[in-house]
Design an enzyme around this catalytic site. Structure first.
Site, PDB file in Angstrom:
ATOM      1  N   HIS A 102     -48.743 -23.329  95.402  1.00 23.76           N
ATOM      2  CA  HIS A 102     -47.409 -23.760  96.067  1.00 23.76           C
ATOM      3  C   HIS A 102     -47.806 -25.256  96.744  1.00 23.76           C
ATOM      4  O   HIS A 102     -48.599 -25.219  97.360  1.00 23.76           O
ATOM      5  CB  HIS A 102     -46.772 -23.009  96.944  1.00 23.76           C
ATOM      6  CG  HIS A 102     -45.763 -23.490  97.571  1.00 23.76           C
ATOM      7  ND1 HIS A 102     -45.803 -23.721  98.978  1.00 23.76           N
ATOM      8  CD2 HIS A 102     -44.403 -24.105  97.241  1.00 23.76           C
ATOM      9  CE1 HIS A 102     -44.584 -24.128  99.392  1.00 23.76           C
ATOM     10  NE2 HIS A 102     -43.893 -24.383  98.320  1.00 23.76           N
ATOM     11  N   SER A 103     -46.888 -26.205  96.189  1.00 22.46           N
ATOM     12  CA  SER A 103     -47.058 -27.407  96.827  1.00 22.46           C
ATOM     13  C   SER A 103     -48.652 -27.974  96.801  1.00 22.46           C
ATOM     14  O   SER A 103     -49.016 -28.224  96.165  1.00 22.46           O
ATOM     15  CB  SER A 103     -46.531 -27.300  98.381  1.00 22.46           C
ATOM     16  OG  SER A 103     -46.266 -28.530  98.990  1.00 22.46           O
ATOM     17  N   MET A 104     -49.096 -28.146  98.149  1.00 22.13           N
ATOM     18  CA  MET A 104     -50.482 -28.667  98.251  1.00 22.13           C
ATOM     19  C   MET A 104     -51.402 -27.576  97.603  1.00 22.13           C
ATOM     20  O   MET A 104     -52.492 -28.062  96.943  1.00 22.13           O
ATOM     21  CB  MET A 104     -51.014 -28.655  99.722  1.00 22.13           C
ATOM     22  CG  MET A 104     -52.523 -29.415 100.069  1.00 22.13           C
ATOM     23  SD  MET A 104     -52.852 -29.431 101.666  1.00 22.13           S
ATOM     24  CE  MET A 104     -53.614 -27.505 101.963  1.00 22.13           C
ATOM     25  N   GLY A 106     -50.825 -25.935  94.795  1.00 19.01           N
ATOM     26  CA  GLY A 106     -50.523 -26.387  93.340  1.00 19.01           C
ATOM     27  C   GLY A 106     -51.366 -27.638  93.048  1.00 19.01           C
ATOM     28  O   GLY A 106     -51.967 -27.734  92.036  1.00 19.01           O
ATOM     29  N   HIS A 265     -37.886 -25.955  98.962  1.00 17.93           N
ATOM     30  CA  HIS A 265     -39.401 -26.123  98.620  1.00 17.93           C
ATOM     31  C   HIS A 265     -39.999 -24.855  98.560  1.00 17.93           C
ATOM     32  O   HIS A 265     -40.847 -24.497  97.877  1.00 17.93           O
ATOM     33  CB  HIS A 265     -39.754 -26.885  99.673  1.00 17.93           C
ATOM     34  CG  HIS A 265     -41.141 -27.330  99.466  1.00 17.93           C
ATOM     35  ND1 HIS A 265     -41.495 -28.231  98.291  1.00 17.93           N
ATOM     36  CD2 HIS A 265     -42.227 -27.465 100.057  1.00 17.93           C
ATOM     37  CE1 HIS A 265     -42.878 -28.339  98.161  1.00 17.93           C
ATOM     38  NE2 HIS A 265     -43.422 -27.839  99.472  1.00 17.93           N
TER      39      HIS A 265
END
Length: 285
Positions: A102-104, A106, A265
């Site tokens: 997820h996010s960072m 990812g 998000h």
């Protein structure tokens, strides 16, 4: 507290101890989950019961949750996260695994898949496809700001937070997410101190980064990914991951697919049941 079926583990690595939550089906498909910036392994608690077929490990990245911090004087450079993830795979004895980031997390998973393709079978990403790119025209100012911030950083007593509700309110003031999602993340990021609680996360995580890759460089890294990739994105999109950026990056992949949901998000926490459907279809293929 961990969800039913998940338990705390510690991974000893050459770069320090890493904490994680482990559960699911022993011997099932191996799935290593990587959280976003200033989150922790608890961000995967809503999804974990929906991925029970997998042998699932949700990692606390260094400086986050219950994992150790970088040694004094060292930094959280992006490339170091790559080695942290590979160290975690080594400590688990997993030569090859699926990655869910997820996010960072990812962005880190993308870099690992590009650097060591033999170790990543499938790559699932939530609100991510490569790291946030930087404007090359601002590189000098970014470097200057980062150096000044680090040279000015001095030890100071931990801020005392009286209770969990106060900590959740502080997180909600900084992040757009539901109170339930914030509570899961915050509860794992607190440690007891006299008079209440303090944050576990390393304050250095909030300092500006010295360097950011250009968009061209990010796209070149994405072209090196050999594993099939699923991107699950939220609509409306954040300003650093616009539909235009997303489309250009997807075009760099040898095998990439996209699913978009209306949401925020942290949609993997707030809409876990909806997100789990394409995620399971992809990972169990």
């Amino acid at each position: 507290m961990p969800a039913a079926g998940l338990h705390e583990i510690r991974l000893e690595t050459p770069r320090g101890e890493l904490a994680a939550l482990r559960g699911g089906t022993p011997g099932g498909p191996r799935l290593l989950c990587l959280h976003g910036w200033l989150d922790n392994a608890a961000s995967f608690l809503p999804l974990a019961p929906l991925l029970s077929e997998f042998e699932l490990v949700a990692l606390d990245l260094p400086g986050h949750g219950a994992s150790g911090h970088r040694a004094p004087g060292y930094d959280y450079a992006f490339v170091d996260w790559v080695h942290d993830l590979l160290d975690a795979l080594d400590a688990l004895g997993w030569e090859r695994a699926d990655l869910l980031g997820h996010s960072m997390g990812g962005a880190i998973a993308c870099a690992v898949a590009a650097a060591t393709p033999a170790r990543v079978r499938r790559l699932a990403l939530v609100e991510a496809l490569g790291p946030v790119a930087g404007d090359p025209g601002l590189a000098g100012q970014r470097l200057r700001d980062a150096v000044v911030a680090r040279r000015a950083l001095a030890p100071r007593p931990a801020r005392v937070i009286p209770d969990l509700d106060t900590a959740v309110a502080a997180r909600l003031a900084a992040s757009r997410m539901t109170p339930d999602a914030a509570r899961l993340i915050v509860a794992r990021n607190l440690r007891p101190v006299e008079g209440g609680h303090a944050w576990r996360s390393d304050p250095r995580l909030t300092l500006p980064t010295h360097l950011r890759l250009t968009e061209d460089t990010v796209q070149s890294i994405l072209r090196a990914i050999e594993a099939p990739v699923l991107v699950i994105a939220a609509q409306p999109s954040p300003p650093y991951f616009t539909p235009e950026v997303r489309a250009a990056r997807l075009a760099c992949l040898a095998d990439g697919r996209l699913v978009v949901f209306a949401g925020g998000h942290h949609l993997h926490m707030e809409q876990a049941a909806q997100v789990a459907i394409p995620l399971r279809d992809f990972l169990l293929a």
